[in-house]
Design a protein around this motif. Sequence first.
Motif, PDB file in Angstrom:
ATOM      1  N   ALA A  56       0.831  -1.206   0.000  1.00 14.79           N
ATOM      2  CA  ALA A  56       0.000   0.000   0.000  1.00 14.79           C
ATOM      3  C   ALA A  56       0.864   1.254   0.000  1.00 14.79           C
ATOM      4  O   ALA A  56       0.550   2.242  -0.687  1.00 14.79           O
ATOM      5  CB  ALA A  56      -0.927  -0.010   1.213  1.00 14.79           C
ATOM      6  N   ALA A  57       1.943   1.232   0.746  1.00 12.66           N
ATOM      7  CA  ALA A  57       2.823   2.397   0.812  1.00 12.66           C
ATOM      8  C   ALA A  57       3.483   2.664  -0.532  1.00 12.66           C
ATOM      9  O   ALA A  57       3.612   3.826  -0.954  1.00 12.66           O
ATOM     10  CB  ALA A  57       3.874   2.182   1.888  1.00 12.66           C
ATOM     11  N   LEU A  58       3.902   1.623  -1.205  1.00  5.78           N
ATOM     12  CA  LEU A  58       4.607   1.792  -2.478  1.00  5.78           C
ATOM     13  C   LEU A  58       3.705   2.311  -3.591  1.00  5.78           C
ATOM     14  O   LEU A  58       4.191   2.787  -4.620  1.00  5.78           O
ATOM     15  CB  LEU A  58       5.252   0.469  -2.890  1.00  5.78           C
ATOM     16  CG  LEU A  58       6.416   0.009  -2.005  1.00  5.78           C
ATOM     17  CD1 LEU A  58       6.843  -1.410  -2.350  1.00  5.78           C
ATOM     18  CD2 LEU A  58       7.597   0.959  -2.123  1.00  5.78           C
ATOM     19  N   LYS A  59       2.393   2.229  -3.399  1.00  6.40           N
ATOM     20  CA  LYS A  59       1.449   2.761  -4.394  1.00  6.40           C
ATOM     21  C   LYS A  59       1.173   4.249  -4.190  1.00  6.40           C
ATOM     22  O   LYS A  59       0.558   4.888  -5.044  1.00  6.40           O
ATOM     23  CB  LYS A  59       0.132   1.984  -4.314  1.00  6.40           C
ATOM     24  CG  LYS A  59       0.240   0.527  -4.746  1.00  6.40           C
ATOM     25  CD  LYS A  59      -1.080  -0.202  -4.532  1.00  6.40           C
ATOM     26  CE  LYS A  59      -0.954  -1.689  -4.892  1.00  6.40           C
ATOM     27  NZ  LYS A  59      -2.222  -2.434  -4.620  1.00  6.40           N
ATOM     28  N   MET A  60       1.641   4.799  -3.091  1.00  2.80           N
ATOM     29  CA  MET A  60       1.379   6.206  -2.806  1.00  2.80           C
ATOM     30  C   MET A  60       2.191   7.117  -3.721  1.00  2.80           C
ATOM     31  O   MET A  60       3.362   6.833  -3.999  1.00  2.80           O
ATOM     32  CB  MET A  60       1.722   6.519  -1.352  1.00  2.80           C
ATOM     33  CG  MET A  60       0.822   5.876  -0.328  1.00  2.80           C
ATOM     34  SD  MET A  60       1.412   6.175   1.368  1.00  2.80           S
ATOM     35  CE  MET A  60       1.388   7.977   1.428  1.00  2.80           C
ATOM     36  N   PRO A  61       1.599   8.196  -4.205  1.00  2.54           N
ATOM     37  CA  PRO A  61       2.366   9.155  -5.023  1.00  2.54           C
ATOM     38  C   PRO A  61       3.548   9.710  -4.236  1.00  2.54           C
ATOM     39  O   PRO A  61       3.415  10.076  -3.061  1.00  2.54           O
ATOM     40  CB  PRO A  61       1.333  10.266  -5.310  1.00  2.54           C
ATOM     41  CG  PRO A  61       0.002   9.624  -5.135  1.00  2.54           C
ATOM     42  CD  PRO A  61       0.182   8.593  -4.062  1.00  2.54           C
ATOM     43  N   GLY A  62       4.695   9.742  -4.868  1.00  2.00           N
ATOM     44  CA  GLY A  62       5.886  10.294  -4.238  1.00  2.00           C
ATOM     45  C   GLY A  62       6.723   9.305  -3.473  1.00  2.00           C
ATOM     46  O   GLY A  62       7.852   9.616  -3.086  1.00  2.00           O
ATOM     47  N   VAL A  63       6.204   8.111  -3.224  1.00  2.00           N
ATOM     48  CA  VAL A  63       6.988   7.079  -2.539  1.00  2.00           C
ATOM     49  C   VAL A  63       7.852   6.367  -3.565  1.00  2.00           C
ATOM     50  O   VAL A  63       7.362   5.915  -4.602  1.00  2.00           O
ATOM     51  CB  VAL A  63       6.071   6.087  -1.799  1.00  2.00           C
ATOM     52  CG1 VAL A  63       6.892   4.964  -1.182  1.00  2.00           C
ATOM     53  CG2 VAL A  63       5.272   6.813  -0.725  1.00  2.00           C
ATOM     54  N   LEU A  64       9.129   6.246  -3.281  1.00  5.56           N
ATOM     55  CA  LEU A  64      10.086   5.744  -4.265  1.00  5.56           C
ATOM     56  C   LEU A  64      10.603   4.345  -3.979  1.00  5.56           C
ATOM     57  O   LEU A  64      11.003   3.636  -4.896  1.00  5.56           O
ATOM     58  CB  LEU A  64      11.268   6.712  -4.352  1.00  5.56           C
ATOM     59  CG  LEU A  64      10.900   8.156  -4.705  1.00  5.56           C
ATOM     60  CD1 LEU A  64      12.114   9.050  -4.582  1.00  5.56           C
ATOM     61  CD2 LEU A  64      10.329   8.219  -6.118  1.00  5.56           C
ATOM     62  N   GLY A  65      10.630   3.930  -2.725  1.00  7.39           N
ATOM     63  CA  GLY A  65      11.141   2.595  -2.434  1.00  7.39           C
ATOM     64  C   GLY A  65      11.378   2.396  -0.954  1.00  7.39           C
ATOM     65  O   GLY A  65      11.294   3.334  -0.159  1.00  7.39           O
ATOM     66  N   ILE A  66      11.653   1.157  -0.597  1.00  3.53           N
ATOM     67  CA  ILE A  66      11.959   0.838   0.795  1.00  3.53           C
ATOM     68  C   ILE A  66      13.219  -0.017   0.853  1.00  3.53           C
ATOM     69  O   ILE A  66      13.610  -0.645  -0.142  1.00  3.53           O
ATOM     70  CB  ILE A  66      10.803   0.114   1.500  1.00  3.53           C
ATOM     71  CG1 ILE A  66      10.631  -1.324   0.949  1.00  3.53           C
ATOM     72  CG2 ILE A  66       9.508   0.888   1.401  1.00  3.53           C
ATOM     73  CD1 ILE A  66       9.731  -2.177   1.813  1.00  3.53           C
TER      74      ILE A  66
END
Length: 806
Positions: A56-66
């Motif tokens: 879910a986090a990786l689908k957020m706009p502006g999130v690039l990676g973990i």
Amino acid sequence: MAYKLVGKNFTPHDVVAKVTGQAKYAEDFRADGMVFCRLMLSPMPHARVRSIDASAALKMPGVLGILTPEDVTPVPEPLPPILAREPKYVGEPILAVAAVDETTAQDAMEKIKVDLEPLPYTVDPLQSLFPGGPNARLDANVGLGGFPGIPETPLQNFKWTAADFAQAGEGRLPEGKTPEEWSYGNVRAEFARSKLVLDESFVTASISHHSMEPRSCMAYWQNGKCFVHGSSQSHTFIIPALAMLIGIKPEDVVLIAEYCGGGFGSKGNAYPVMAIPALMSKKLGKPVMMRISRAEEYFVGFGRSGFQGRIKLGFRADGRLLAADLLVVQESGPQTGFWDYRNAGDAVSLVYQPAAMRWRGIPVYTNTPTRTAQRGPGFNQMITVTEPLIDRAARELGIDRLAIRRLNNPENGSVYGGQRTRVPSAYIKDALAKGAAKFNWDERKKRSGKRNGSKVTGVAVAQAYHPAGFFGFDGLVRITPDGKLHIHTGVGNLGTFSHSATARIAAEVLKYDWENTVLERGDSRRHLPWNLGQFGSNTSFTMSRTNYVAAMDAVAKLKEIAARDLGGKPDDYDLDGTKVFLKANPAKSLTYAAAAQRAIDLGGKFSGKEMPDDINPITKASVTALAGTGLIGVARDTLPVGGQPSAFVAAFIEIELDVETGQHRIVDYLAVADCGTVIHPAGLATQIKGGAVQGFGMACLEHLVYDPQNGLPATVGLHQAKPATFLDVPLHMEAEGVDKPDPTSPLGTKGVGEPPLGAGAAALLCAISEALGGHVFNRTPVSPDMIVNFTAGRAQSHKPLQVNTF
């Protein structure tokens, strides 16, 4: 001996940048396309990460990676991991999230689902040592390892018996078996002939390093090299460890660390979170900035080890210490730890020179943040225990408090510890004598214990010690065809100006004016030599020697070039700071600038095309890069040592203690350092005063608190962990140096960074004890409520051996 530069004050080159705001710390750097990362920290004191769902986090706009534990360089146990699959304290990093800005990264973490399995935990070493008690780790509860060249205590499951605890009774430390021990002399016999025997259990609190600059970091990759802007108190020394954490070769690390907002040991080497921006940058192909908050710094910023201990001291009627028996249980955090508990034994052995002594130690893992060296690790905790007891012995034996210390003090050539290590110089007696005269001890001590309303005066003296230097590192200088002397130093900028002060040794040897030198430091691209890290009071000794040997190599080459060009032998020539000249006819000379150009023309060893075989690969790479730019002076320090250089500080203090509120006010403070030849008087005074302020915090303010029921911290801010403020500092503080040279340093220098803290802390504790009629709390910190409880005849709010509590 009179020197041109050594012993003179000067303005270090970085002062103007600091006071005008031009100095750039790690957080101040920017790069095109830079993104930000945030850390997800463990909410549990000990757990196993079953799964991580970041979809879910990786689908957020502006999130690039973990980054997860599987994405980072594996680190061997028991060293702390970069990211933990089995977090062992509240606040240990589990993963990192990168986004276009910090707000987005923080919001993304709210969307990540981490399934944690709770595991057993403990925040008290004695709880872990009790039979059936919880362990901080799944594989062990005792151990020390991960330090090259330092003896290890193997990871093991180590328990005392129920009988050990029962025999000790309430309030006394049990004396169970320990994995480490040494002794010398006949301890039993010396106790038997002692007039006075003290047997006390004690606690010293674990405390934070309180570095003003959190360990923020920015990194990016360029042409196969990783550029790291980090907060580090050392420089070249950390490069191999940082390269290991990133997973590359040391020559592929470019470290930029010109300024450091405090470290106090916690930034002496590379630390795990320093690698996260580099690893994230490699994954994303973008520069990454990671900013650490103040609260996070209390988790990832390490801390000083706490002690639960027991000490037995036996005194002759005249105050001579005949026997000492010391047992130290150390709170080591859950990983690695440090050897504070070993240093505690050395401190007692050297400072008081007991005729016979036994030391025992046990490092116990706890589910609290990683413990590491903090300014005077072990030495300073121990001195806060022993100095008030020395006063108690003096009181009971009817001896002057200054006299009992001088009776037991070490001298030049004294030995200490289980290995009976020799100290080349020890001028603590001189420090005490100089301080007593300047402080007017004989008159002031008469005021001690005098009461005015609710306020009582306390006048005290204390002392502290720390090793003060090492050897075997490299020096590098360069004279360029413009006549300038470039002093290349791998010394970090930990705030003491030692990068400049020790560099002046090279200028002194070559007789240069300081204005005609250039200090090359703080950036790997300036081609720096392999130097030891800035910790352990070593720099003034260690790097004075490296700069000396490099400068002497340059002197030899200047003379050899002059002999080649002007005739005669190298020994026929001398230097005056601008030229090398024939002693028999000074008119025959060669300027430094001309000699530098001739070095380039001659090549070989003169220009750096050839170099010594015994220098470190980091130094070799720097010399290779500088080859052909001037006359190169480079050498490894192989000078004789003859023992362990050691520094001492004597402190004198007057306080006013309000016995109704428990508050104290420091009226006056003086400290005198035995630090060999004083290189930089203003820098020494700052070290002594700053260390004392830190000591005041250790004595009466600072602590870390953990709830034993859930392992949660209660001290995650400056207002909770309580370092000293301006209101806790006396208006009047003085600092002096004995200024007697150490024989194993070419110019007599040795370090003194650590013992000012211990002396300040111990002096304040002794003064409080004096004001209370000699009562010793056997605990740090001594807080106002403890004083009020004592004066009111009430029990303390804590149990005698309780730790990590208010």
